[in-house]
Design a protein around this motif. Sequence first.
Motif, PDB file in Angstrom:
ATOM      1  N   ASN A   1      16.140  32.465  30.501  1.00 38.69           N
ATOM      2  CA  ASN A   1      15.323  33.676  30.536  1.00 38.69           C
ATOM      3  C   ASN A   1      14.977  34.115  29.123  1.00 38.69           C
ATOM      4  O   ASN A   1      15.856  34.548  28.365  1.00 38.69           O
ATOM      5  CB  ASN A   1      16.077  34.776  31.277  1.00 38.69           C
ATOM      6  CG  ASN A   1      16.331  34.424  32.729  1.00 38.69           C
ATOM      7  OD1 ASN A   1      15.416  34.108  33.474  1.00 38.69           O
ATOM      8  ND2 ASN A   1      17.595  34.445  33.137  1.00 38.69           N
TER       9      ASN A   1
ATOM     10  N   ASN B   1      22.871  44.387  30.499  1.00 41.73           N
ATOM     11  CA  ASN B   1      21.697  44.318  31.373  1.00 41.73           C
ATOM     12  C   ASN B   1      21.573  42.985  32.099  1.00 41.73           C
ATOM     13  O   ASN B   1      20.759  42.857  33.018  1.00 41.73           O
ATOM     14  CB  ASN B   1      20.422  44.575  30.568  1.00 41.73           C
ATOM     15  CG  ASN B   1      20.343  45.992  30.049  1.00 41.73           C
ATOM     16  OD1 ASN B   1      20.858  46.915  30.671  1.00 41.73           O
ATOM     17  ND2 ASN B   1      19.718  46.176  28.893  1.00 41.73           N
ATOM     18  N   PHE B   2      22.351  41.993  31.672  1.00 42.67           N
ATOM     19  CA  PHE B   2      22.230  40.648  32.236  1.00 42.67           C
ATOM     20  C   PHE B   2      23.500  40.171  32.937  1.00 42.67           C
ATOM     21  O   PHE B   2      23.473  39.177  33.649  1.00 42.67           O
ATOM     22  CB  PHE B   2      21.876  39.643  31.133  1.00 42.67           C
ATOM     23  CG  PHE B   2      20.819  40.128  30.181  1.00 42.67           C
ATOM     24  CD1 PHE B   2      19.527  40.329  30.624  1.00 42.67           C
ATOM     25  CD2 PHE B   2      21.114  40.372  28.849  1.00 42.67           C
ATOM     26  CE1 PHE B   2      18.542  40.770  29.758  1.00 42.67           C
ATOM     27  CE2 PHE B   2      20.143  40.818  27.977  1.00 42.67           C
ATOM     28  CZ  PHE B   2      18.843  41.020  28.431  1.00 42.67           C
TER      29      PHE B   2
ATOM     30  N   ASP C   1      22.454  35.984  29.219  1.00 40.32           N
ATOM     31  CA  ASP C   1      21.149  36.373  29.767  1.00 40.32           C
ATOM     32  C   ASP C   1      20.492  35.279  30.600  1.00 40.32           C
ATOM     33  O   ASP C   1      19.356  35.432  31.049  1.00 40.32           O
ATOM     34  CB  ASP C   1      20.194  36.839  28.658  1.00 40.32           C
ATOM     35  CG  ASP C   1      20.064  35.837  27.528  1.00 40.32           C
ATOM     36  OD1 ASP C   1      20.839  34.867  27.497  1.00 40.32           O
ATOM     37  OD2 ASP C   1      19.181  36.026  26.671  1.00 40.32           O
TER      38      ASP C   1
ATOM     39  N   CYS D   1      23.929  37.041  35.671  1.00 41.48           N
ATOM     40  CA  CYS D   1      24.595  35.826  35.204  1.00 41.48           C
ATOM     41  C   CYS D   1      25.819  35.503  36.060  1.00 41.48           C
ATOM     42  O   CYS D   1      25.965  34.377  36.562  1.00 41.48           O
ATOM     43  CB  CYS D   1      24.998  36.002  33.738  1.00 41.48           C
ATOM     44  SG  CYS D   1      25.942  34.636  33.045  1.00 41.48           S
TER      45      CYS D   1
ATOM     46  N   GLN E   1      13.893  36.386  26.388  1.00 40.72           N
ATOM     47  CA  GLN E   1      13.889  37.828  26.210  1.00 40.72           C
ATOM     48  C   GLN E   1      13.078  38.216  24.982  1.00 40.72           C
ATOM     49  O   GLN E   1      13.016  37.482  23.999  1.00 40.72           O
ATOM     50  CB  GLN E   1      15.332  38.344  26.015  1.00 40.72           C
ATOM     51  CG  GLN E   1      16.317  37.867  27.058  1.00 40.72           C
ATOM     52  CD  GLN E   1      15.992  38.363  28.449  1.00 40.72           C
ATOM     53  OE1 GLN E   1      15.356  39.393  28.610  1.00 40.72           O
ATOM     54  NE2 GLN E   1      16.447  37.632  29.457  1.00 40.72           N
TER      55      GLN E   1
ATOM     56  N   GLY F   1      25.428  42.404  26.483  1.00 40.45           N
ATOM     57  CA  GLY F   1      24.791  41.774  27.633  1.00 40.45           C
ATOM     58  C   GLY F   1      24.882  42.565  28.923  1.00 40.45           C
ATOM     59  O   GLY F   1      24.787  41.990  30.007  1.00 40.45           O
TER      60      GLY F   1
ATOM     61  N   CYS G   1      29.276  36.743  25.022  1.00 41.94           N
ATOM     62  CA  CYS G   1      28.526  37.937  25.412  1.00 41.94           C
ATOM     63  C   CYS G   1      28.471  38.925  24.252  1.00 41.94           C
ATOM     64  O   CYS G   1      29.510  39.387  23.766  1.00 41.94           O
ATOM     65  CB  CYS G   1      29.181  38.605  26.622  1.00 41.94           C
ATOM     66  SG  CYS G   1      28.440  40.184  27.081  1.00 41.94           S
TER      67      CYS G   1
END
Length: 331
Positions: free
Chosen positions: A211, A16-17, A96, A21, A213, A14, A11
């Motif tokens: 995903n 926001n994810f 993510d 996850c 990005q 990270g 990580c």
Amino acid sequence: MNKTVSIIIPCYNGENFADRCLESIVSQDYPCLEIIVVNDGSTDNSEDKILSWKNRLGSSQRNLIYVKQENQGPGAAVNMGLKHVSGDYISLLDIDDEYLPGALASKVNYLNEHGDVDVVRSNGWYVRKESKSLFIYDEREKRIEDVFSAMIEGITNNWAGSFMVRASSLFRFYPDREIYRSRYGQNLQFLLPLLYKKECGYIDEPHMNYNQQENSLSKSTDSNRKELLLRNQIGYREIREYMIDRIVSDKKEKEHFFLLAEKNYLKNVMLLALQFKDKALMKESFLKLKARKALSIDSYIVCCRLLHPVFVPFLRLCRKIISLIKTPNNA
């Protein structure tokens, strides 16, 4: 007794994810999980996000191990995670990305039932802002037998989250639990040692979302983007060559795999040349493939799209005819 799956998640920034996850992991229907999150020097709120999940997990069968280090890159983060693995099977997952329901139980069942197989892969989804597509949609790719060669040549995927490996076999190859600390190819370093002259399992179901990005590359100038993307291709070529050198002992066989890795690199450089309309780079890469007698109909099509567009329809027709000839039971 259920076998434990260790999931290593590097990580870096990270926050926001992390919720998406980790939710995708704890909502799995498989009980015995060891979740190892390595915070690789994040400067955002990743630590608080991850620790909040650690506090939520009360089951002794589901343990979250949180490790923090200075930023050293994904290779070093995976190495740190490997030091904490106690499970029978290992999966990698990027912060993510996310597992889909049933992903872990399905892979565990496969490895439990196939004791001579060290790797099982699955399909998955590329998820973009407004669309998604499968990793593998070609029936021929699903039936690839020599997955080692296919990964050296780059004709099948190796995304984290799409595979699970047998820990005991991996640690026989890496007794010190140390992979090469590159910023590229951690997945290849897990897979290639366990696929050389060995069968690979495949489950034809999407088990994850990859995903895609928006990153800093999309905001940089064309010249900077091209330079960075070319550097990425060099990094992946080097990790393939490094692994071939470690795994393969026969000189002629090693040369064969080096050629496959070089072919993969040059094909990707041609695609970058097309993307950035760099005719000089296209010619250079095409001629190198020609010198190595590694040209394919697809190589001609990519080259002509930039240099001689008038020939593209004819070449695509040739490709279709060749495909029909190679496909059995056509009628």
